[in-house]
Design a protein around this motif. Structure first.
Motif, PDB file in Angstrom:
ATOM      1  N   GLY A 178       0.777  -1.240   0.000  1.00  0.00           N
ATOM      2  CA  GLY A 178       0.000   0.000   0.000  1.00  0.00           C
ATOM      3  C   GLY A 178       0.802   1.279   0.000  1.00  0.00           C
ATOM      4  N   THR A 179       2.126   1.199   0.203  1.00  0.00           N
ATOM      5  CA  THR A 179       2.942   2.426   0.160  1.00  0.00           C
ATOM      6  C   THR A 179       3.685   2.548  -1.164  1.00  0.00           C
ATOM      7  OG1 THR A 179       4.866   1.334   1.178  1.00  0.00           O
ATOM      8  CG2 THR A 179       3.270   2.390   2.658  1.00  0.00           C
ATOM      9  N   GLY A 180       3.531   1.566  -2.049  1.00  0.00           N
ATOM     10  CA  GLY A 180       4.166   1.632  -3.360  1.00  0.00           C
ATOM     11  C   GLY A 180       3.412   2.561  -4.291  1.00  0.00           C
ATOM     12  N   LEU A 181       3.945   2.742  -5.478  1.00  0.00           N
ATOM     13  CA  LEU A 181       3.377   3.667  -6.454  1.00  0.00           C
ATOM     14  C   LEU A 181       1.910   3.377  -6.745  1.00  0.00           C
ATOM     15  CD1 LEU A 181       3.942   5.939  -8.603  1.00  0.00           C
ATOM     16  CD2 LEU A 181       4.463   4.077 -10.196  1.00  0.00           C
ATOM     17  N   LEU A 182       1.588   2.128  -7.047  1.00  0.00           N
ATOM     18  CA  LEU A 182       0.224   1.770  -7.439  1.00  0.00           C
ATOM     19  C   LEU A 182      -0.668   1.518  -6.236  1.00  0.00           C
ATOM     20  CD1 LEU A 182       1.079  -0.610 -10.423  1.00  0.00           C
ATOM     21  CD2 LEU A 182       0.739   1.874 -10.433  1.00  0.00           C
ATOM     22  N   GLY A 183      -0.140   0.836  -5.223  1.00  0.00           N
ATOM     23  CA  GLY A 183      -0.930   0.561  -4.031  1.00  0.00           C
ATOM     24  C   GLY A 183      -1.349   1.824  -3.313  1.00  0.00           C
ATOM     25  N   CYS A 184      -0.445   2.789  -3.259  1.00  0.00           N
ATOM     26  CA  CYS A 184      -0.748   4.067  -2.599  1.00  0.00           C
ATOM     27  C   CYS A 184      -1.886   4.786  -3.314  1.00  0.00           C
ATOM     28  CB  CYS A 184       0.513   4.929  -2.578  1.00  0.00           C
ATOM     29  SG  CYS A 184       0.302   6.522  -1.765  1.00  0.00           S
ATOM     30  N   GLU A 185      -1.852   4.793  -4.642  1.00  0.00           N
ATOM     31  CA  GLU A 185      -2.912   5.459  -5.410  1.00  0.00           C
ATOM     32  C   GLU A 185      -4.240   4.739  -5.237  1.00  0.00           C
ATOM     33  OE1 GLU A 185      -4.428   8.559  -7.371  1.00  0.00           O
ATOM     34  OE2 GLU A 185      -2.309   8.362  -6.849  1.00  0.00           O
ATOM     35  N   ALA A 186      -4.187   3.398  -5.202  1.00  0.00           N
ATOM     36  CA  ALA A 186      -5.409   2.629  -4.983  1.00  0.00           C
ATOM     37  C   ALA A 186      -5.993   2.924  -3.610  1.00  0.00           C
ATOM     38  CB  ALA A 186      -5.122   1.133  -5.120  1.00  0.00           C
ATOM     39  N   ALA A 187      -5.119   3.024  -2.604  1.00  0.00           N
ATOM     40  CA  ALA A 187      -5.585   3.328  -1.244  1.00  0.00           C
ATOM     41  C   ALA A 187      -6.279   4.683  -1.209  1.00  0.00           C
ATOM     42  CB  ALA A 187      -4.404   3.302  -0.272  1.00  0.00           C
ATOM     43  N   LYS A 188      -5.692   5.676  -1.890  1.00  0.00           N
ATOM     44  CA  LYS A 188      -6.299   7.018  -1.934  1.00  0.00           C
ATOM     45  C   LYS A 188      -7.700   6.966  -2.530  1.00  0.00           C
ATOM     46  CE  LYS A 188      -3.689  10.212  -3.756  1.00  0.00           C
ATOM     47  NZ  LYS A 188      -2.650  10.779  -4.680  1.00  0.00           N
ATOM     48  N   VAL A 189      -7.835   6.254  -3.647  1.00  0.00           N
ATOM     49  CA  VAL A 189      -9.143   6.166  -4.312  1.00  0.00           C
ATOM     50  C   VAL A 189     -10.147   5.432  -3.428  1.00  0.00           C
ATOM     51  CG1 VAL A 189     -10.384   5.290  -6.321  1.00  0.00           C
ATOM     52  CG2 VAL A 189      -8.104   6.278  -6.611  1.00  0.00           C
ATOM     53  N   LEU A 190      -9.718   4.334  -2.835  1.00  0.00           N
ATOM     54  CA  LEU A 190     -10.623   3.555  -1.975  1.00  0.00           C
ATOM     55  C   LEU A 190     -11.090   4.371  -0.779  1.00  0.00           C
ATOM     56  CD1 LEU A 190      -8.714   0.163  -2.125  1.00  0.00           C
ATOM     57  CD2 LEU A 190     -11.124   0.455  -2.750  1.00  0.00           C
ATOM     58  N   ILE A 191     -10.159   5.086  -0.150  1.00  0.00           N
ATOM     59  CA  ILE A 191     -10.509   5.904   1.020  1.00  0.00           C
ATOM     60  C   ILE A 191     -11.459   7.031   0.625  1.00  0.00           C
ATOM     61  CG2 ILE A 191      -9.552   7.513   2.721  1.00  0.00           C
ATOM     62  CD1 ILE A 191      -7.081   5.572   2.807  1.00  0.00           C
ATOM     63  N   GLU A 192     -11.218   7.626  -0.549  1.00  0.00           N
ATOM     64  CA  GLU A 192     -12.119   8.678  -1.038  1.00  0.00           C
ATOM     65  C   GLU A 192     -13.530   8.129  -1.258  1.00  0.00           C
ATOM     66  OE1 GLU A 192     -10.193  10.074  -4.551  1.00  0.00           O
ATOM     67  OE2 GLU A 192      -8.679  11.238  -3.454  1.00  0.00           O
ATOM     68  N   LYS A 193     -13.637   6.839  -1.555  1.00  0.00           N
ATOM     69  CA  LYS A 193     -14.939   6.202  -1.769  1.00  0.00           C
ATOM     70  C   LYS A 193     -15.571   5.742  -0.462  1.00  0.00           C
ATOM     71  CE  LYS A 193     -14.573   4.479  -6.502  1.00  0.00           C
ATOM     72  NZ  LYS A 193     -14.873   3.296  -7.329  1.00  0.00           N
ATOM     73  N   GLY A 194     -14.883   5.959   0.646  1.00  0.00           N
ATOM     74  CA  GLY A 194     -15.449   5.624   1.948  1.00  0.00           C
ATOM     75  C   GLY A 194     -15.041   4.278   2.506  1.00  0.00           C
ATOM     76  N   HIS A 195     -14.073   3.616   1.888  1.00  0.00           N
ATOM     77  CA  HIS A 195     -13.624   2.312   2.370  1.00  0.00           C
ATOM     78  C   HIS A 195     -12.465   2.459   3.359  1.00  0.00           C
ATOM     79  CE1 HIS A 195     -16.208   0.599  -0.658  1.00  0.00           C
ATOM     80  NE2 HIS A 195     -15.516   1.154  -1.641  1.00  0.00           N
ATOM     81  N   GLU A 196     -12.267   1.442   4.179  1.00  0.00           N
ATOM     82  CA  GLU A 196     -11.120   1.402   5.093  1.00  0.00           C
ATOM     83  C   GLU A 196     -10.004   0.579   4.448  1.00  0.00           C
ATOM     84  OE1 GLU A 196     -11.910   0.293   9.205  1.00  0.00           O
ATOM     85  OE2 GLU A 196     -14.056   0.612   8.832  1.00  0.00           O
TER      86      GLU A 196
END
Length: 339
Positions: A8-26
């Protein structure tokens, strides 16, 4: 939805985490330290530092408690060098973790998993007339990874593999993979033109990959699905026109060469690998035939996952600018890891 991610701290994982959190997910992630300086890692993401391969099954079960989805945003690609036999390294980093964790996910009651794969898998599936897996251990490992994922999928546990192509965008503090491209073409700068293959590739931005990962995490597919990911198709000549403009060499002439011509120039690569004890995941003498193909994709899978339009030209510019600075030693950056 609660998501457990590796990388989750890599280039792609970090971006995915941002999008997921913006959508209301943990989002909870296990990741290798250190964090790249200045990286926009979401403060809402719970980070567990460590090597997942060194965690016990019980420790992993504990991490999975209460989660609904598992995302594997880790692993290594063909640009990471290993001694022979290179397939063993791909198995260790791209297949073995899934072989271990996917059953634990099912045991813990997770409903789906998303795995980041490679678009070379769809090339191998489409071009059965070519000995693609036989010649390229990396591509064989990605096909084997997909088969493993499919073996764990059922009506109660979805597994999606995102067959990812070339990706553009940067993460502050981390060295882009595109430094390799600069290394490959810089020696021709003194020539009146650049020689490069005639084929092309599909591509997308880092943000669009984040959207695709998040979309797959939310998507019920009723078992297994391999998604063909790609938003923009360019020939190598069209792509290099942007690369050279970013390097301050706008209008640079690029000559397309036939595979046999590129193959003649790969002899020194073979000798270099042999001298350093490197076993390449992509056969250097077969690579010219792959790069002669237009590996293009339709947008339909990306659109189904909720991917929206983005500025691919700006993303290429950014990637090349940072890569050029790294190549010239102007900045010190963390190496890209298998995340």
């Amino acid at each position: 939805m609660k998501v457990f991610m590796i990388g989750g701290t890599g280039l792609l994982g970090c971006e995915a985490a941002k999008v997921l959190i913006e959508k209301g997910h943990e989002v909870k992630s296990v990741a290798l330290p250190p964090l790249p300086e200045g990286a926009p890692i979401p403060k809402e993401m719970e980070i567990i530092f460590g090597d997942i391969n060194k965690k016990s099954d019980d420790e992993i079960r504990d991490m999975l408690k209460g989660c609904d989805c598992f995302i594997f945003a880790a692993g290594v690609d063909e640009r990471v060098e290993f001694p022979a036999p290179v397939y063993d390294a791909y198995y260790k980093y791209n297949i073995a973790p899934l072989e271990r964790i996917l059953p634990l996910c099912k045991e813990a009651g997770l409903k789906r998993a998303v795995v980041l794969g490679s678009y070379f898998s769809w090339l191998a599936k489409d071009r059965k007339d070519m000995p693609i897996c036989e010649k390229n251990p990396y591509i064989k490992s990605r096909i084997d990874q997909e088969k493993l994922c499919e073996s764990f999928a059922d009506e109660n546990f979805d597994v999606s593999v995102l067959e990812l192509p070339y990706i553009f965008g940067t993460q502050p503090g981390r060295r882009p993979v595109w430094v390799i491209l600069i290394e490959q073409i810089a020696f021709m700068d003194k020539w009146p033109f650049t020689m490069y293959p005639k084929g092309g590739t599909t591509m997308l931005t880092v943000h669009q990959v984040g959207q695709a990962i998040a979309g797959a995490a939310e998507k019920h597919v009723g078992g297994f699905k391999a998604w063909r990911i790609g938003m923009y198709n360019m020939t190598w000549k069209e792509f290099l026109a942007i690369v050279y403009e970013a390097r301050g060499m706008k209008g640079r002439k690029v000559l397309g060469v036939a595979p046999w011509m590129m193959k003649m120039g790969m002899g020194k690569v073979v000798k270099d690998y042999a001298a350093r004890g490197i076993d390449s995941g992509m056969d250097p003498l077969f690579l010219p035939y792959i790069m002669d193909i237009n590996i293009f994709a339709e947008q339909k899978d990306c659109l189904e996952l909720g991917v929206t339009d983005d500025d691919i030209r700006a993303a290429i510019f950014d990637s090349i600018k940072v890569s050029e600075d790294a190549y010239n030693g102007k900045v010190k950056l963390l190496e890209m890891k298998g995340e």
